[in-house]
Design an enzyme around this catalytic site. Structure first.
Site, mmCIF file in Angstrom:
data_model
loop_
_atom_site.group_PDB
_atom_site.id
_atom_site.type_symbol
_atom_site.label_atom_id
_atom_site.label_comp_id
_atom_site.label_asym_id
_atom_site.label_seq_id
_atom_site.Cartn_x
_atom_site.Cartn_y
_atom_site.Cartn_z
ATOM 1 N N CYS A 109 0.831 -1.198 0.000
ATOM 2 C CA CYS A 109 0.000 0.000 0.000
ATOM 3 C C CYS A 109 0.874 1.260 0.000
ATOM 4 C CB CYS A 109 -0.971 -0.037 1.181
ATOM 5 S SG CYS A 109 -2.385 1.033 0.925
ATOM 6 N N HIS A 212 -3.103 -6.484 0.664
ATOM 7 C CA HIS A 212 -2.475 -6.923 1.913
ATOM 8 C C HIS A 212 -2.586 -8.439 2.074
ATOM 9 C CE1 HIS A 212 -1.720 -3.017 3.896
ATOM 10 N NE2 HIS A 212 -2.705 -2.606 3.129
ATOM 11 N N GLU A 214 -1.061 -10.253 4.108
ATOM 12 C CA GLU A 214 -1.020 -10.612 5.535
ATOM 13 C C GLU A 214 -2.390 -10.530 6.188
ATOM 14 O OE1 GLU A 214 -0.140 -7.805 4.270
ATOM 15 O OE2 GLU A 214 -0.685 -6.143 5.593
#
Ligand SMILES: [Mn+2]
Length: 234
Positions: A109, A212, A214
């Site tokens: 990001c 993302h 994660e």
């Protein structure tokens, strides 16, 4: 010896004082693979300490955060949120050092935006102005559940991790890549043709993702491979 990965923290005002923070998931993932997250705090004094941080580390992980100051890509706009000049200064210095030294860099990001702007690219100030709302890149009502499709380009590291032409990714951003840096190659596009992943072919490991992994680890094996590939390159 455990490898050391620099992470520049974020900061906000909590109970009338500035605090530094970062998401624990990064520490969990790194420590599980015997890597030490070294948190670089955002403070005026950190700038003079930077040579110490940069004298002993193996890679750089750049995570989410506020907007990069548009001065870094020769642009201006009135942001609803304040820029953080100290974070920008610390993080861009870490990026420059790691890039020069050919140390592995992974950015998500804002981290992707730092990679692109530091290498001569530019950003959309607001992706929904650019795409007229055709793809929703942030959904405040379904923040973590929201997904949109991306198409993964063949012969890229991203394809080697996900092994699929399209995947559904989370999306928490209001900015995005406008002009991609000439040193970077796109690895994935959303349906509005926004570049959602890049890598630098001339470096050992420089990868930026707009989404993302994660925060959606169980959904694709590739999400874990993003991290293990970064860690293997350290
Ligand atoms: Mn998106």
């Amino acid at each position: 010896m455990a490898k050391k990965v620099l992470i520049v923290s974020r900061r906000l005002v909590r109970k009338n004082k500035l605090i530094n923070w970062f998401s624990e998931i990064y520490a969990t993932i790194l420590c599980a693979q015997n890597c030490i997250p070294v948190i670089v705090p955002i403070a005026e004094q950190t700038i003079t300490m930077l040579p110490e941080y940069l004298s002993d580390y193996d890679g750089l992980l750049m995570v989410e955060g506020g907007d990069v100051n548009p001065q870094y890509y020769n642009s201006t706009y009135d942001s609803p949120e304040e820029f953080d000049p100290i974070k920008d200064q610390i993080e861009t210095a870490c990026f420059t050092d790691a890039f020069k030294a050919n140390k592995p860099i992974l950015g998500f990001c804002r981290g992707l935006h730092i990679i692109n702007t530091m290498l001569g690219g530019t950003l959309h100030h607001d992706v929904h102005e650019f795409n007229h709302g055709t793809v929703l890149h942030i959904d405040h009502d379904h923040y973590d559940e929201h997904r949109h499709r991306i198409s993964i380009l063949p012969d890229t590291p991203l394809y080697s991790w996900y092994k699929q032409n399209t995947i559904q990714v989370n999306s928490y951003h209001h900015q995005g890549i406008k002009d991609i840096s000439p040193l970077l190659k796109p690895m994935a596009l959303s349906d509005d043709n926004l570049v959602e992943a890049v890598f630098c072919p001339s470096k050992k490991f420089v990868v930026g993702l707009q989404f993302h992994p994660e925060r959606m680890l169980p959904e694709y094996e590739g999400n874990q491979l993003v991290f293990s590939s970064f860690i293997n390159a350290l």
